[in-house]
Scaffold this motif. Structure first.
Motif, mmCIF file in Angstrom:
data_model
loop_
_atom_site.group_PDB
_atom_site.id
_atom_site.type_symbol
_atom_site.label_atom_id
_atom_site.label_comp_id
_atom_site.label_asym_id
_atom_site.label_seq_id
_atom_site.Cartn_x
_atom_site.Cartn_y
_atom_site.Cartn_z
ATOM 1 N N VAL A 296 93.033 20.424 21.908
ATOM 2 C CA VAL A 296 92.000 19.658 21.201
ATOM 3 C C VAL A 296 92.642 19.010 19.986
ATOM 4 O O VAL A 296 93.219 19.694 19.138
ATOM 5 N N PHE A 297 92.588 17.701 19.911
ATOM 6 C CA PHE A 297 93.118 17.012 18.734
ATOM 7 C C PHE A 297 92.044 16.931 17.669
ATOM 8 O O PHE A 297 90.868 17.153 17.954
ATOM 9 N N LYS A 298 92.467 16.619 16.456
ATOM 10 C CA LYS A 298 91.469 16.544 15.383
ATOM 11 C C LYS A 298 90.448 15.444 15.700
ATOM 12 O O LYS A 298 90.775 14.445 16.332
ATOM 13 N N VAL B 46 89.205 16.226 23.169
ATOM 14 C CA VAL B 46 89.741 17.213 24.108
ATOM 15 C C VAL B 46 90.681 16.497 25.072
ATOM 16 O O VAL B 46 90.248 15.734 25.928
ATOM 17 N N ALA B 47 91.999 16.712 24.893
ATOM 18 C CA ALA B 47 92.977 16.020 25.731
ATOM 19 C C ALA B 47 93.246 16.814 27.002
ATOM 20 O O ALA B 47 93.594 16.250 28.041
ATOM 21 N N LEU B 48 93.094 18.162 26.894
ATOM 22 C CA LEU B 48 93.302 19.018 28.058
ATOM 23 C C LEU B 48 92.296 20.163 27.964
ATOM 24 O O LEU B 48 92.094 20.734 26.899
ATOM 25 N N PRO C 292 93.449 8.404 35.247
ATOM 26 C CA PRO C 292 93.364 7.175 34.450
ATOM 27 C C PRO C 292 93.955 7.358 33.053
ATOM 28 O O PRO C 292 94.224 8.475 32.626
ATOM 29 N N SER C 293 94.122 6.275 32.397
ATOM 30 C CA SER C 293 94.651 6.292 31.040
ATOM 31 C C SER C 293 93.766 7.159 30.144
ATOM 32 O O SER C 293 92.543 7.096 30.221
ATOM 33 N N GLY C 294 94.375 8.000 29.361
ATOM 34 C CA GLY C 294 93.605 8.849 28.456
ATOM 35 C C GLY C 294 93.134 10.135 29.096
ATOM 36 O O GLY C 294 92.401 10.907 28.484
ATOM 37 N N SER C 295 93.558 10.435 30.330
ATOM 38 C CA SER C 295 93.061 11.633 31.013
ATOM 39 C C SER C 295 93.841 12.886 30.622
ATOM 40 O O SER C 295 93.443 13.987 30.997
ATOM 41 N N GLY C 296 94.957 12.736 29.892
ATOM 42 C CA GLY C 296 95.675 13.907 29.393
ATOM 43 C C GLY C 296 97.035 14.157 30.020
ATOM 44 O O GLY C 296 97.648 15.206 29.810
ATOM 45 N N LYS C 297 97.548 13.179 30.774
ATOM 46 C CA LYS C 297 98.842 13.353 31.451
ATOM 47 C C LYS C 297 99.971 13.547 30.439
ATOM 48 O O LYS C 297 100.760 14.492 30.536
ATOM 49 N N SER C 298 100.048 12.627 29.464
ATOM 50 C CA SER C 298 101.129 12.730 28.467
ATOM 51 C C SER C 298 101.014 14.011 27.669
ATOM 52 O O SER C 298 102.017 14.665 27.374
ATOM 53 N N THR C 299 99.783 14.381 27.351
ATOM 54 C CA THR C 299 99.582 15.601 26.573
ATOM 55 C C THR C 299 100.146 16.805 27.327
ATOM 56 O O THR C 299 100.845 17.647 26.753
ATOM 57 N N MET C 300 99.877 16.867 28.632
ATOM 58 C CA MET C 300 100.372 17.994 29.426
ATOM 59 C C MET C 300 101.903 18.017 29.418
ATOM 60 O O MET C 300 102.517 19.073 29.248
HETATM 61 N N1 LIG Z 1 98.492 12.851 18.754
HETATM 62 C C1 LIG Z 1 97.212 12.659 19.115
HETATM 63 N N2 LIG Z 1 96.234 12.728 18.201
HETATM 64 C C2 LIG Z 1 94.935 12.558 18.564
HETATM 65 N N3 LIG Z 1 94.534 12.314 19.804
HETATM 66 C C3 LIG Z 1 95.462 12.217 20.776
HETATM 67 C C4 LIG Z 1 96.837 12.385 20.476
HETATM 68 N N4 LIG Z 1 97.551 12.255 21.631
HETATM 69 C C5 LIG Z 1 96.633 12.007 22.591
HETATM 70 N N5 LIG Z 1 95.389 11.994 22.091
HETATM 71 C C6 LIG Z 1 94.144 11.793 22.852
HETATM 72 O O1 LIG Z 1 94.149 12.698 23.924
HETATM 73 C C7 LIG Z 1 93.634 12.097 25.087
HETATM 74 C C8 LIG Z 1 94.662 12.174 26.206
HETATM 75 O O2 LIG Z 1 95.765 11.348 25.887
HETATM 76 P P1 LIG Z 1 97.068 11.256 26.766
HETATM 77 O O3 LIG Z 1 97.520 12.627 27.075
HETATM 78 O O4 LIG Z 1 98.015 10.362 26.095
HETATM 79 O O5 LIG Z 1 96.533 10.577 28.100
HETATM 80 P P2 LIG Z 1 97.333 9.812 29.238
HETATM 81 O O6 LIG Z 1 98.783 10.064 29.042
HETATM 82 O O7 LIG Z 1 96.788 10.398 30.498
HETATM 83 O O8 LIG Z 1 96.986 8.382 29.114
HETATM 84 C C9 LIG Z 1 93.291 10.673 24.704
HETATM 85 O O9 LIG Z 1 91.896 10.628 24.414
HETATM 86 C C10 LIG Z 1 94.089 10.417 23.468
HETATM 87 O O10 LIG Z 1 93.435 9.515 22.625
#
Ligand SMILES: Nc1ncnc2c1ncn2[C@@H]1O[C@H](COP(=O)(O)OP(=O)(O)O)[C@@H](O)[C@H]1O
Ligand SMILES: [Mg+2]
Lengths: 298, 225
Positions: free
Chosen positions: B10-12, B16-18, B36-44
């Motif tokens: 959970v980001f501030k 909820v990214a994951l 889709p974009s914003g679904s949390g792939k990069s976060t994982m």
């Molecule tokens: N450093 C961060 N601070 C706040 N929110 C973030 C941060 N990184 C990602 N998010 C949020 O987390 C969600 C998932 O992002 P991300 O993992 O980048 O998705 P994806 O790679 O699938 O496009 C998005 O809503 C994004 O805005």
């Protein structure tokens, strides 16, 4: 942790030369602040040498005749100790007197050759309870007339003034030096931050491939340390120059009462250099550590 | 090799990214993260090499609970995890050779290792002839090959790739996928985030689909959707 010396050397020199204007600014500020600091140490030591006899509240010195007998000496001692106006009056024996004489007349070989230990009058260093000029003068006049007293030497106005002036001068310069030291620490910090910012992409990659924090830090910390050390070495050079100037000044003003006993010895120069180098190292290590700390987390 | 237990991030601002993610990836697997974009792939992906800390849950990499790892051990964890990004992250003032060598030098590998490993990996990615070129003298596909070479030169157990074909045309992407496939066949576990439908559909590997932070599908030999 294996650190490739080649890598560290290459990165450190690259940092130093890439940031040349900031590097020069840091080095010069370090130099100026440490040069001032080193000079204050020299002047302080010189003044201390000149007024050493009158340290710790000693206001006058009672020299006794060289051929005094032990019982006569005891009588003088008793007259000092029993005097309600006297706080302390430690005795300086022949041995200590000769040592001090050698220190004061260092370099003047004919003087040193012709005077032997027994030739010098021994003395009591008197610290009176009341240090006002009138009461000290009264005591001096009294002991001047005592039997077996060879001579009474009072802390003159000159010495009082010299103490006051050097204290004032040194306090002023020290405050100045502290401000400049803070400025140089901030400049080193800023130079390293700038270098790290310029190389943030490299740092990012280094972290991702698993470089340790120390590996990332070391070239930057060395950069700071080198800036500090170059400034410090220049300041050490200045301390030697300053010593030369002061010696010149003292030689030309022989006979000028104020500077009569003012002398700077090689141990004082060593002390000044140690202070300068020590401060240079501490200053640059602390500011480099602070500058690189922020980059340690992830 | 990789295990997520109820992992949430959970980001501030309550983003909820994951959400309560669970999965288990074996050694040598090739896994697509889609969504889709914003679904949390990069976060994982970023959670796996400790670029981010999970808000709750436990992550195991190579048998280690990485949340309990001392911070000084993190670099050693990362030496086992290669990373490839959409924007390559190459250093523009270094040649192809120097970019790859850099990854070995900064983890203290001795010079003779650098001298043998770098040419070998450049051969593998097909860039031996361009080792003296700078990144801006290369095509996008070539730059991504350099970045893969840099990620793989230390022979990591795991290779993470976040949209490695995101900036490339389809034909070039196919070349990159062949390279990743080859790396996978050496036994390296590959986790690749992508939203390139045709790549996922032709490769037919395990697919984990994310939607607004939740794993909604985990399918062996899957398709994009
Ligand atoms: N450093 C961060 N601070 C706040 N929110 C973030 C941060 N990184 C990602 N998010 C949020 O987390 C969600 C998932 O992002 P991300 O993992 O980048 O998705 P994806 O790679 O699938 O496009 C998005 O809503 C994004 O805005
Ligand atoms: Mg993404």
């Amino acid at each position: 942790m294996a650190i490739n010396g080649n890598y560290v050397l290459r990165e450190t020199t690259a940092n130093l030369t890439r940031n040349i204007t900031l590097t020069v600014a840091s080095v010069l500020t370090v130099f100026v602040s440490l040069a001032i600091l080193g000079s204050t140490v020299l002047v302080r030591q010189g003044a201390q040498n000149a007024t050493r006899q009158f340290e710790g509240g000693v206001e006058f010195i009672v020299y006794v005749d060289a051929d005094i007998t032990p019982s006569e000496l005891a009588a003088v001692k008793a007259s000092l100790e029993d005097n309600p106006g006297v706080l302390r009056a430690p005795y300086v024996d022949a041995e200590a007197t000769y040592k001090e004489f050698r220190r004061l007349f260092k370099g003047q070989e004919t003087m040193l050759e012709n005077v032997r230990k027994g030739d010098l009058p021994t003395s009591f260093r008197v610290e009176p309870k009341d240090k006002s000029v009138e009461s000290v003068q009264e005591l001096v006049a009294y002991y001047q007339k005592r039997p077996n007293v060879y001579y009474v030497s009072a802390a003159t106005e000159v010495i009082r003034e010299m103490k006051a002036i050097t204290t004032f001068f040194n306090n002023g310069l020290s405050v100045f030096a502290v401000f400049l030291l803070v400025a140089s620490a901030l400049l080193i910090l800023n130079t390293i931050r700038t270098a790290m910012f310029a190389r943030r992409r490299e740092i990012e990659v280094m972290k991702l491939v698993g470089a340790t924090n120390w590996f990332i830090r070391i070239p930057f910390m060395l950069e700071g340390l080198i800036q500090g050390l170059i400034g410090g070495v220049l300041a050490v050079g200045f301390v030697f120059l300053a010593k030369g100037w002061l010696d010149d000044l003292l030689n030309r003003s022989k006979g000028l009462n104020l500077l009569q006993n003012f002398s700077i010895e090689s141990s004082d120069v060593t002390l000044a250099c140690l202070v300068v180098v020590g401060v240079a190292i501490t200053l640059s290590v602390v500011s480099s550590a602070l500058a690189t700390r922020r980059f340690l987390d992830v | 090799m990789i295990k997520l237990e109820n992992v949430s991030k959970v980001f501030k601002g309550d983003v909820v990214a994951l959400r309560e993610a669970n999965c288990d990836i074996n050694k040598g697997e090739f896994v697509f993260l889609v969504g889709p974009s914003g679904s949390g792939k990069s976060t994982m992906i970023r959670l796996l090499n400790k670029q981010e800390e999970p808000s709750t849950g436990a992550i195991y990499v190579a048998g280690k609970h990485i949340g309990q790892l001392n911070s000084w051990k993190v670099p050693y964890l990362r030496r086992n995890i290669g990373c490839v990004f959409q924007d390559y992250k190459l250093l523009s003032n270094k040649t192809v050779y120097e970019n790859v060598a850099f990854a070995l030098e900064v983890i203290g590998r001795p010079r003779h290792v650098v001298k043998t490993q770098v040419p070998a990996i450049l051969e593998l990615v097909g860039l031996s002839k361009k080792h003296k070129n700078y990144p801006d003298e290369l095509s996008g596909g070539e730059q991504q090959r350099v970045s893969i070479a840099r990620a793989f030169v230390n022979r990591p157990l795991i290779l993470l790739a976040d949209e490695p074909t995101g900036n490339l045309d389809p034909a070039t992407s196919v070349g990159i996928m062949r390279l990743l496939d080859r790396i996978n066949r050496t036994g390296t576990t590959v986790v690749m985030a992508t939203h390139d439908r045709s790549i996922v559909d032709t490769m037919r590997r395990r697919v984990i689909e994310l939607d607004r932070g939740s794993i909604i599908r985990d399918q062996a030999r899957g398709v994009y959707e």
